[in-house]
Write an enzyme that holds these catalytic residues in place. Structure first.
Site, PDB file in Angstrom:
ATOM      1  N   GLY A 140       0.896  -1.343   0.123  1.00 17.97           N
ATOM      2  CA  GLY A 140      -0.060  -0.039  -0.047  1.00 17.97           C
ATOM      3  C   GLY A 140       0.789   1.230  -0.170  1.00 17.97           C
ATOM      4  O   GLY A 140       0.520   2.395  -0.428  1.00 17.97           O
ATOM      5  N   GLU A 193       2.573  -8.198  -1.209  1.00 19.65           N
ATOM      6  CA  GLU A 193       1.424  -8.674  -0.911  1.00 19.65           C
ATOM      7  C   GLU A 193       1.226 -10.292  -1.215  1.00 19.65           C
ATOM      8  O   GLU A 193       0.585 -10.787  -0.404  1.00 19.65           O
ATOM      9  CB  GLU A 193       0.054  -8.019  -1.533  1.00 19.65           C
ATOM     10  CG  GLU A 193      -0.148  -6.791  -1.069  1.00 19.65           C
ATOM     11  CD  GLU A 193       0.581  -5.395  -1.939  1.00 19.65           C
ATOM     12  OE1 GLU A 193       1.502  -5.796  -2.697  1.00 19.65           O
ATOM     13  OE2 GLU A 193       0.196  -4.496  -1.969  1.00 19.65           O
TER      14      GLU A 193
HETATM   15  C1  HXC Z   1       2.263  -3.680  10.067  1.00 18.67           C
HETATM   16  C2  HXC Z   1       4.583  -3.465  10.133  1.00 18.67           C
HETATM   17  C3  HXC Z   1       4.601  -3.502   8.555  1.00 18.67           C
HETATM   18  C4  HXC Z   1       3.205  -3.494   7.836  1.00 18.67           C
HETATM   19  C5  HXC Z   1       6.777  -3.320   9.322  1.00 18.67           C
HETATM   20  N1  HXC Z   1       5.899  -3.300  10.211  1.00 18.67           N
HETATM   21  N2  HXC Z   1       5.934  -3.382   8.060  1.00 18.67           N
HETATM   22  N3  HXC Z   1       3.709  -3.628  10.646  1.00 18.67           N
HETATM   23  N4  HXC Z   1       2.001  -3.430   8.929  1.00 18.67           N
HETATM   24  N5  HXC Z   1       2.918  -3.523   6.807  1.00 18.67           N
HETATM   25  C6  HXC Z   1       6.506  -3.240  11.698  1.00 18.67           C
HETATM   26  C7  HXC Z   1       7.074  -4.612  11.959  1.00 18.67           C
HETATM   27  O1  HXC Z   1       6.203  -5.599  12.399  1.00 18.67           O
HETATM   28  C8  HXC Z   1       8.145  -4.135  13.206  1.00 18.67           C
HETATM   29  O2  HXC Z   1       7.359  -4.034  14.284  1.00 18.67           O
HETATM   30  C9  HXC Z   1       8.425  -2.800  12.702  1.00 18.67           C
HETATM   31  O3  HXC Z   1       7.719  -2.349  11.811  1.00 18.67           O
HETATM   32  C10 HXC Z   1      10.030  -2.727  11.988  1.00 18.67           C
HETATM   33  O4  HXC Z   1       9.873  -3.510  11.025  1.00 18.67           O
HETATM   34  P1  HXC Z   1      10.862  -5.095  10.967  1.00 18.67           P
HETATM   35  O5  HXC Z   1      10.230  -5.922   9.946  1.00 18.67           O
HETATM   36  O6  HXC Z   1      11.503  -5.408  12.105  1.00 18.67           O
HETATM   37  O7  HXC Z   1      11.894  -4.204   9.955  1.00 18.67           O
HETATM   38  P2  HXC Z   1      13.118  -4.887   8.741  1.00 18.67           P
HETATM   39  O8  HXC Z   1      13.759  -6.033   9.518  1.00 18.67           O
HETATM   40  O9  HXC Z   1      14.144  -3.623   8.755  1.00 18.67           O
HETATM   41  O10 HXC Z   1      12.300  -4.997   7.748  1.00 18.67           O
HETATM   42  C11 HXC Z   1      11.698  -4.116   6.942  1.00 18.67           C
HETATM   43  C12 HXC Z   1      10.628  -4.532   6.126  1.00 18.67           C
HETATM   44  C13 HXC Z   1       9.593  -5.587   6.696  1.00 18.67           C
HETATM   45  C14 HXC Z   1      11.254  -5.289   4.952  1.00 18.67           C
HETATM   46  C15 HXC Z   1       9.824  -3.381   5.095  1.00 18.67           C
HETATM   47  O11 HXC Z   1       9.046  -4.906   7.749  1.00 18.67           O
HETATM   48  C16 HXC Z   1       8.428  -6.072   5.808  1.00 18.67           C
HETATM   49  O12 HXC Z   1       8.544  -6.837   4.974  1.00 18.67           O
HETATM   50  N6  HXC Z   1       7.432  -5.425   6.084  1.00 18.67           N
HETATM   51  C17 HXC Z   1       5.813  -5.694   5.201  1.00 18.67           C
HETATM   52  C18 HXC Z   1       5.909  -5.464   4.117  1.00 18.67           C
HETATM   53  C19 HXC Z   1       4.708  -6.026   3.309  1.00 18.67           C
HETATM   54  O13 HXC Z   1       4.351  -6.797   3.320  1.00 18.67           O
HETATM   55  N7  HXC Z   1       3.907  -4.817   2.986  1.00 18.67           N
HETATM   56  C20 HXC Z   1       2.565  -5.118   2.244  1.00 18.67           C
HETATM   57  C21 HXC Z   1       1.325  -5.123   3.186  1.00 18.67           C
HETATM   58  S1  HXC Z   1      -0.043  -5.682   2.599  1.00 18.67           S
HETATM   59  P3  HXC Z   1       7.700  -4.573  15.845  1.00 18.67           P
HETATM   60  O14 HXC Z   1       6.775  -4.181  16.664  1.00 18.67           O
HETATM   61  O15 HXC Z   1       8.034  -5.907  15.518  1.00 18.67           O
HETATM   62  O16 HXC Z   1       9.099  -3.685  16.004  1.00 18.67           O
HETATM   63  C22 HXC Z   1      -0.545  -4.460   1.784  1.00 18.67           C
HETATM   64  C23 HXC Z   1      -1.832  -4.286   1.072  1.00 18.67           C
HETATM   65  C24 HXC Z   1      -2.402  -2.974   0.419  1.00 18.67           C
HETATM   66  O17 HXC Z   1      -0.005  -3.344   1.792  1.00 18.67           O
HETATM   67  C25 HXC Z   1      -3.906  -2.919   0.249  1.00 18.67           C
HETATM   68  C26 HXC Z   1      -4.215  -1.365   0.476  1.00 18.67           C
HETATM   69  C27 HXC Z   1      -5.971  -1.309   0.153  1.00 18.67           C
END
Ligand code: HXC
Length: 258
Positions: free
Chosen positions: A109, A132
């Site tokens: 997103g 995603e």
């Molecule tokens: C909730 C999130 C998050 C997310 C990161 N965090 N991304 N929380 N939703 N999308 C949180 C982690 O849980 C963590 O919290 C803190 O942020 C730091 O993240 P880390 O993973 O520890 O950091 P790092 O190791 O540097 O990795 C960074 C990252 C990874 C590669 C970006 O966080 C990641 O893969 N995030 C998810 C990315 C993703 O899948 N996005 C798509 C989402 S679905 P804590 O509390 O543990 O410290 C989407 C659908 C859109 O977007 C639809 C729109 C209508």
């Protein structure tokens, strides 16, 4: 107005919105998106604002929709529009230009939000992606539609199906971002661009934005016709008279947004 998930500032004629959930890499939850929508609407209505910049922080523009918040939503929760998608349309309704200044992660997103802006200026540490699929879901705010238009079908398929991230250089090469700058210069560059736009005639700026967006919704001949009508329309503005007069008098124009 009081916000909990964003910071809002005004710099001259530029409105700046910073996504502000740093501990969660600016994960986009419903409250944040409601606040963003409200802030954008206020800037759009404000005659004193000519351009808007949307940014995050050095580590993340936004790492996507908030996975923790949406993990247990049911189909009906999301289908009825009460959650996730209820507030993602605000940005599309903004008539003034919105520049995304992206540093760090713009994923899921977050990438979709950046693509809803009118153009993206990226820091050299920016990373774009639609991961995603790794969560068993798919882009839901335009990723499968705007990404192929921006970077080609091949690259959009590659990014959405493999979940790999694209760095700033690849993003610029493939047309997703308009410029890449050193991370420490990102905000200066974005604010300078916004100030330049905000110094132009606002009605003309709005017409150009509308006309370019029309290119994505129509045929070439309809689009050219649409552009011509808007071009003709500029001759009804005081700013066109001032702009051309100033050029002929070898001075800077003073636009009144009329
Ligand atoms: C909730 C999130 C998050 C997310 C990161 N965090 N991304 N929380 N939703 N999308 C949180 C982690 O849980 C963590 O919290 C803190 O942020 C730091 O993240 P880390 O993973 O520890 O950091 P790092 O190791 O540097 O990795 C960074 C990252 C990874 C590669 C970006 O966080 C990641 O893969 N995030 C998810 C990315 C993703 O899948 N996005 C798509 C989402 S679905 P804590 O509390 O543990 O410290 C989407 C659908 C859109 O977007 C639809 C729109 C209508």
């Amino acid at each position: 107005m009081q916000y909990e998930n964003i910071l809002v500032e005004t710099h001259g004629r530029v409105g700046l919105v910073r996504l502000n959930r740093p501990k969660a890499l600016n994960a986009l939850n419903d409250q944040l998106m409601d606040e963003l929508g409200a802030a954008l609407r206020l800037f759009d209505q404000d005659e004193a604002i000519g351009c808007i910049v949307l940014t995050g922080n050095e580590k993340a523009f936004a790492a996507g929709a908030d996975i923790g918040a949406m993990a247990n939503y049911s189909y009906m929760d999301v289908f009825k529009g009460e959650y996730i998608t209820r507030n993602w349309e605000h940005l599309r309704r903004v008539r003034k230009p919105v520049i995304a200044a992206v540093a760090g992660y713009a994923l899921g997103g977050g990438c979709e939000l950046a693509m809803m802006c009118d153009f993206i200026i990226a820091a050299d540490n920016a990373k774009f992606g639609q991961p995603e699929i790794k969560l068993g879901t798919m882009p839901g705010a335009g990723g499968t539609q705007r990404l192929p238009r921006a970077v080609s079908k091949a690259k959009a398929m590659d990014l959405c199906l493999t979940a790999r991230m694209m760095d700033a250089v690849e993003a610029e090469r493939s047309g997703l971002v308009s410029r890449v700058v050193p991370a420490e210069k990102l905000m200066d560059e974005a604010m300078n661009a916004a100030n330049t736009i905000a110094s132009m005639s606002l009605p003309t700026v709005m017409m150009i934005k509308e006309s370019i967006n029309r290119a994505y919704e129509t045929t070439l001949s309809e689009g050219v016709q649409y552009e011509r009508r808007l071009f003709h329309g500029t001759f009804a503005t005081e700013d066109q008279k001032e702009g051309m007069k100033a050029f002929l008098e070898k001075r800077l124009p003073s636009f009144r947004n009329l």
